[in-house]
Design a protein around this motif. Structure first.
Motif, PDB file in Angstrom:
ATOM      1  N   ALA A  48       0.840  -1.203   0.000  1.00  0.00           N
ATOM      2  CA  ALA A  48       0.000   0.000   0.000  1.00  0.00           C
ATOM      3  C   ALA A  48       0.873   1.250   0.000  1.00  0.00           C
ATOM      4  O   ALA A  48       1.872   1.332   0.701  1.00  0.00           O
ATOM      5  CB  ALA A  48      -0.905  -0.004   1.227  1.00  0.00           C
ATOM      6  N   GLY A  49       0.505   2.191  -0.828  1.00  0.00           N
ATOM      7  CA  GLY A  49       1.150   3.501  -0.811  1.00  0.00           C
ATOM      8  C   GLY A  49       2.546   3.559  -1.399  1.00  0.00           C
ATOM      9  O   GLY A  49       3.261   4.509  -1.129  1.00  0.00           O
ATOM     10  N   GLY A  50       2.948   2.581  -2.179  1.00  0.00           N
ATOM     11  CA  GLY A  50       4.270   2.618  -2.793  1.00  0.00           C
ATOM     12  C   GLY A  50       4.330   3.648  -3.908  1.00  0.00           C
ATOM     13  O   GLY A  50       3.307   4.060  -4.452  1.00  0.00           O
ATOM     14  N   PRO A  51       5.539   4.092  -4.282  1.00  0.00           N
ATOM     15  CA  PRO A  51       5.665   5.091  -5.346  1.00  0.00           C
ATOM     16  C   PRO A  51       5.298   4.518  -6.712  1.00  0.00           C
ATOM     17  O   PRO A  51       5.322   3.299  -6.906  1.00  0.00           O
ATOM     18  CB  PRO A  51       7.146   5.479  -5.296  1.00  0.00           C
ATOM     19  N   GLU A  52       4.954   5.381  -7.624  1.00  0.00           N
ATOM     20  CA  GLU A  52       4.565   4.984  -8.972  1.00  0.00           C
ATOM     21  C   GLU A  52       5.304   5.829  -9.994  1.00  0.00           C
ATOM     22  O   GLU A  52       5.645   6.978  -9.734  1.00  0.00           O
ATOM     23  CB  GLU A  52       3.064   5.160  -9.177  1.00  0.00           C
ATOM     24  N   PHE A  53       5.524   5.232 -11.167  1.00  0.00           N
ATOM     25  CA  PHE A  53       6.122   5.944 -12.295  1.00  0.00           C
ATOM     26  C   PHE A  53       5.257   5.675 -13.517  1.00  0.00           C
ATOM     27  O   PHE A  53       4.803   4.548 -13.734  1.00  0.00           O
ATOM     28  CB  PHE A  53       7.546   5.452 -12.565  1.00  0.00           C
ATOM     29  N   MET A  54       5.043   6.719 -14.323  1.00  0.00           N
ATOM     30  CA  MET A  54       4.314   6.546 -15.566  1.00  0.00           C
ATOM     31  C   MET A  54       4.903   7.470 -16.619  1.00  0.00           C
ATOM     32  O   MET A  54       5.106   8.667 -16.381  1.00  0.00           O
ATOM     33  CB  MET A  54       2.833   6.865 -15.406  1.00  0.00           C
ATOM     34  N   ALA A  55       5.198   6.887 -17.784  1.00  0.00           N
ATOM     35  CA  ALA A  55       5.652   7.647 -18.949  1.00  0.00           C
ATOM     36  C   ALA A  55       4.709   7.285 -20.092  1.00  0.00           C
ATOM     37  O   ALA A  55       4.469   6.107 -20.353  1.00  0.00           O
ATOM     38  CB  ALA A  55       7.087   7.294 -19.302  1.00  0.00           C
ATOM     39  N   VAL A  56       4.178   8.304 -20.779  1.00  0.00           N
ATOM     40  CA  VAL A  56       3.167   8.077 -21.810  1.00  0.00           C
ATOM     41  C   VAL A  56       3.464   8.964 -23.011  1.00  0.00           C
ATOM     42  O   VAL A  56       3.852  10.124 -22.858  1.00  0.00           O
ATOM     43  CB  VAL A  56       1.762   8.428 -21.263  1.00  0.00           C
ATOM     44  N   ASP A  57       3.275   8.391 -24.214  1.00  0.00           N
ATOM     45  CA  ASP A  57       3.277   9.209 -25.427  1.00  0.00           C
ATOM     46  C   ASP A  57       2.020   8.853 -26.226  1.00  0.00           C
ATOM     47  O   ASP A  57       1.109   8.226 -25.693  1.00  0.00           O
ATOM     48  CB  ASP A  57       4.577   9.048 -26.233  1.00  0.00           C
ATOM     49  N   ARG A  58       1.961   9.237 -27.490  1.00  0.00           N
ATOM     50  CA  ARG A  58       0.753   9.008 -28.297  1.00  0.00           C
ATOM     51  C   ARG A  58       0.413   7.536 -28.460  1.00  0.00           C
ATOM     52  O   ARG A  58      -0.755   7.173 -28.576  1.00  0.00           O
ATOM     53  CB  ARG A  58       0.916   9.597 -29.700  1.00  0.00           C
ATOM     54  N   HIS A  59       1.413   6.681 -28.495  1.00  0.00           N
ATOM     55  CA  HIS A  59       1.177   5.271 -28.796  1.00  0.00           C
ATOM     56  C   HIS A  59       1.541   4.307 -27.665  1.00  0.00           C
ATOM     57  O   HIS A  59       0.991   3.210 -27.609  1.00  0.00           O
ATOM     58  CB  HIS A  59       1.984   4.852 -30.033  1.00  0.00           C
ATOM     59  N   ASN A  60       2.467   4.673 -26.807  1.00  0.00           N
ATOM     60  CA  ASN A  60       3.026   3.733 -25.837  1.00  0.00           C
ATOM     61  C   ASN A  60       2.958   4.278 -24.421  1.00  0.00           C
ATOM     62  O   ASN A  60       2.869   5.495 -24.213  1.00  0.00           O
ATOM     63  CB  ASN A  60       4.487   3.422 -26.176  1.00  0.00           C
ATOM     64  N   SER A  61       3.068   3.363 -23.461  1.00  0.00           N
ATOM     65  CA  SER A  61       3.157   3.788 -22.062  1.00  0.00           C
ATOM     66  C   SER A  61       3.951   2.762 -21.259  1.00  0.00           C
ATOM     67  O   SER A  61       3.997   1.582 -21.593  1.00  0.00           O
ATOM     68  CB  SER A  61       1.768   3.968 -21.445  1.00  0.00           C
TER      69      SER A  61
END
Length: 142
Positions: A48-61
């Motif tokens: 619970a409550g761990g860090p998150e990372f997200m990278a997104v472009d038009r086609h991929n994530s």
């Protein structure tokens, strides 16, 4: 002269058939469910409550969170739970305009996803965030 099979209504019902002359089948050694040591370990509950990372472009994530690492590439997605990951690696692509992340599985197979960084300065931000998140979940991954 050929004989036609009897219509379905003239066949004896399943319950009224005579018993089979063969003895009942017995289990052969070596068959059946795998022994407990070969069973997959249960999936641990998410932290619970761990860090998150997200990278997104038009086609991929690329998403890194308490569950593991997830890639989406032009609508196709794949998820890798932490217990199935040997290591995670990342770098900039040769032009320096995209983030490349690779997940290596215990059997040596690897999967890669590339996300374009617009503006280019976002790539530096992603590196800092990704390093911190991977350091939290997998201290040996880089």
């Amino acid at each position: 002269m050929t004989t036609q099979p009897p219509p379905y209504g003239n066949q004896p019902p399943y319950g009224g058939q005579p018993p089979s002359p063969l003895p009942p089948a017995t289990a052969q050694p070596g068959f059946g469910p795998p022994p407990p040591q070969y069973a997959y370990p249960p999936t641990p509950p998410p932290q619970a409550g761990g860090p998150e990372f997200m990278a997104v472009d038009r086609h991929n994530s690329i998403v890194v969170d308490t569950q593991g690492v997830a890639f989406e590439d032009h609508g196709m997605s794949v998820e890798f739970p932490w217990q199935d990951i040997r290591s995670v690696h990342y770098k900039a692509n040769p032009s320096g305009k995209a983030l490349m992340v690779a997940v290596v599985l215990p059997d040596g197979r690897f999967y890669e996803c590339v996300v374009e960084a617009k503006p280019r300065a976002r790539l530096g931000e992603w590196f800092a965030q990704l390093s911190a998140v991977l350091g939290y979940y997998r201290p040996a991954s880089r």
